[in-house]
Design an enzyme around this catalytic site. Structure first.
Site, PDB file in Angstrom:
ATOM      1  CG  HIS A  17      74.752  40.200  32.425  1.00 16.57           C
ATOM      2  ND1 HIS A  17      75.272  38.976  32.806  1.00 16.57           N
ATOM      3  CD2 HIS A  17      75.770  40.862  31.818  1.00 16.57           C
ATOM      4  CE1 HIS A  17      76.532  38.907  32.447  1.00 16.57           C
ATOM      5  NE2 HIS A  17      76.866  40.040  31.845  1.00 16.57           N
ATOM      6  CG  ASP A  19      76.971  35.700  34.080  1.00 13.43           C
ATOM      7  OD1 ASP A  19      76.895  34.622  33.472  1.00 13.43           O
ATOM      8  OD2 ASP A  19      77.964  36.450  34.023  1.00 13.43           O
ATOM      9  CE  LYS A  20      73.454  39.468  39.116  1.00 15.65           C
ATOM     10  NZ  LYS A  20      73.305  38.837  40.401  1.00 15.65           N
ATOM     11  CD  GLU A  52      75.542  26.380  41.278  1.00 15.78           C
ATOM     12  OE1 GLU A  52      75.565  27.452  40.645  1.00 15.78           O
ATOM     13  OE2 GLU A  52      75.870  26.300  42.479  1.00 15.78           O
ATOM     14  CD  GLU A  65      73.697  18.343  47.021  1.00 13.05           C
ATOM     15  OE1 GLU A  65      74.125  17.268  46.560  1.00 13.05           O
ATOM     16  OE2 GLU A  65      74.046  18.794  48.119  1.00 13.05           O
ATOM     17  CE  LYS A 178      78.820  43.003  31.399  1.00  8.86           C
ATOM     18  NZ  LYS A 178      80.240  42.650  31.157  1.00  8.86           N
ATOM     19  CG  PHE A 242      74.243  45.611  23.168  1.00  6.28           C
ATOM     20  CD1 PHE A 242      74.062  44.248  22.962  1.00  6.28           C
ATOM     21  CD2 PHE A 242      74.427  46.048  24.477  1.00  6.28           C
ATOM     22  CE1 PHE A 242      74.035  43.348  24.009  1.00  6.28           C
ATOM     23  CE2 PHE A 242      74.402  45.162  25.540  1.00  6.28           C
ATOM     24  CZ  PHE A 242      74.207  43.817  25.311  1.00  6.28           C
ATOM     25  CG  ASP A 250      78.595  36.006  27.017  1.00  3.13           C
ATOM     26  OD1 ASP A 250      79.100  34.889  26.791  1.00  3.13           O
ATOM     27  OD2 ASP A 250      79.079  36.820  27.813  1.00  3.13           O
ATOM     28  CB  ALA A 251      77.016  30.876  27.740  1.00  2.00           C
ATOM     29  NE  ARG A 256      79.592  33.408  33.914  1.00  2.00           N
ATOM     30  CZ  ARG A 256      79.785  33.097  32.624  1.00  2.00           C
ATOM     31  NH1 ARG A 256      80.871  32.440  32.256  1.00  2.00           N
ATOM     32  NH2 ARG A 256      78.912  33.458  31.717  1.00  2.00           N
ATOM     33  CE  LYS A 257      78.776  39.790  35.197  1.00  2.00           C
ATOM     34  NZ  LYS A 257      79.457  38.554  34.738  1.00  2.00           N
ATOM     35  CE  LYS A 277      76.274  28.694  46.768  1.00  2.00           C
ATOM     36  NZ  LYS A 277      77.585  29.256  47.163  1.00  2.00           N
ATOM     37  CE  LYS A 281      73.082  24.307  50.278  1.00  2.00           C
ATOM     38  NZ  LYS A 281      71.849  23.542  50.571  1.00  2.00           N
ATOM     39  CG  ASP A 283      79.412  30.105  50.257  1.00  2.00           C
ATOM     40  OD1 ASP A 283      80.385  30.444  50.950  1.00  2.00           O
ATOM     41  OD2 ASP A 283      79.447  29.178  49.433  1.00  2.00           O
TER      42      ASP A 283
END
Length: 398
Positions: A17, A19-20, A52, A65, A178, A242, A250-251, A256-257, A277, A281, A283
């Site tokens: 995917h 994003d992945k 990122e 960074e 998906k 597909f 798709d960008a 995002r997941k 990260k 971090k 998060d």
């Protein structure tokens, strides 16, 4: 009061995917910094990565960074990016590991941020959290890995399809996919599957019926006997063809997941992504610690479900708060449990990294099929899935 019978749905997305792909690339950069730090004798506690990634048709851009050994070169970064895309399986006209254009805009870490995190600097001299925020951990006894069933089965379906694709047994499958599983619950327990959706990129020339029959045995193999949905609730490529997929279709962007990465919507989320990260971090690291503690609480028999929240301030070492919710399934007092959890684990950023062994190149493997519910690896990967605190917690059983 929760209804005794209800439906709940979770989705997963494959390693291919868009994003992945970006999550994987970002985590490969994290791993590169730790690998090279270890080789160079560089203090791994000083490694800083915030990478990122964005991807589109035959292009990847890196932004963020870093801080680490000066042995790391742009060519080394480019090599790990291309190797990751190749490993995922992208050799398509619109996205090819060898032909894509890489733009590297990574730069050194801000001194203002570093001053709040490095030990002996900033307002507080103890090593502080890399950011403020809230993090959640969750565990449930509804599956063997103490994860919610809908996200667990959604991950398993796609992971099995990827294994078949990589082995060559099912070359018809392409990397982008998906899945979605709608589970029927009764009195808080999963009792069956109401619907399954699988959308998978595929080789050109296959009909929708062809793809449906390729996916069917995978889903049947993953779901328990008798749980396969009715035919009119088994959806495969509902739009039909597909073929164009991945970043060409798709960008993609890192982070995002976040619901796919965690509990499929069965638990709250603090909003921070994990991939790209380093573990200063919170998060990332505190979310791993929260899962670790919640899983041990359920494994120790203190509750059937556990949600745990932590909060931090940038530059401050100790968590500002801890909250435990056992969802009326408790065999212990929640406030007493909060105190005990703070005793059995040092929840400062350094304490978490030390307890879970996070200053190592173990992150790229987390980028697909969930950060939780995985088996701990011998080299320290997925250490937050261990249940080695059970004996220390069992005496709290009421």
């Amino acid at each position: 009061m929760t209804d005794p019978v209800f439906l709940f749905t979770s989705e997963s997305v494959s390693e291919g995917h868009p994003d992945k792909v970006c999550d994987r690339v970002s985590d490969e950069v994290v791993d590169l910094y730790f690998r090279e730090a270890i080789k160079a004798g560089y203090d791994t506690s000083r490694v800083r990565v915030a990478c990122e990634t964005a991807a589109t048709t035959n292009q990847i851009a890196l932004l963020g960074e870093m801080r680490g050994p000066d042995t790391i070169t742009p060519d080394m970064i480019e090599d790990v990016v291309r190797a990751a895309v190749k490993d995922i399986g992208y050799e398509q006209d619109g996205f090819h590991w060898e032909n894509l254009k890489l733009s590297n805009w990574l730069h050194g870490q801000s001194e203002d941020i570093a001053a709040g995190v490095d030990e002996g600097t900033g307002t507080y001299t103890e090593e502080g959290a890399g950011d403020q925020g809230i993090m959640f951990g969750y565990a449930s006894d509804e599956t063997d890995e103490l994860m919610p069933a809908p996200i667990s089965y959604s991950h398993r379906i796609l992971k099995r399809m990827a294994e078949l694709r990589h082995s060559g047994e099912r070359p018809e499958f392409e990397p982008d996919a998906k899945s979605q599983v709608t589970m029927l619950y009764s009195n808080g327990k999963p009792i069956g599957v109401d619907a399954v959706v699988v959308s998978t990129q595929h080789q050109d020339g296959l009909s929708a019926a062809d793809v449906r029959e390729l996916v069917r045995p995978v889903v049947k193999d993953i779901l328990p006997d008798g749980w396969f949905p009715q035919e009119d609730k088994f959806y495969v490529n509902p739009t039909g063809k597909f073929v164009i997929g991945g970043p060409d279709g798709d960008a993609g962007l890192t982070g995002r997941k976040i619901i796919v990465d965690t509990y499929g919507g069965s638990a709250p989320h603090g909003g921070g992504a994990f991939s790209g990260k380093d573990p200063t971090k919170v998060d990332r690291s505190a979310a791993y610690a929260a899962r670790y503690l919640a899983k041990n609480v359920v494994a120790a028999g203190l509750a059937k479900r556990c949600t745990l929240q932590l909060s931090y301030a940038i530059g401050v070492a100790r968590p500002l708060s801890i909250n435990v919710n056992l969802h009326d399934t408790a065999n212990t007092d929640e406030r007493m449990l909060e105190k005990r959890l703070m005793e059995v684990m040092d929840l400062s950023p350094r304490g978490i990294r030390t307890a879970l062994g996070l200053n190592k190149p173990i992150f790229a493997r987390t980028a697909a099929y969930g950060h939780f519910g995985r088996k701990p690896d011998a080299d320290g990967g997925f250490a937050w899935e261990k249940t080695d605190l059970v004996d220390q917690l069992k005496d709290l059983v009421g």
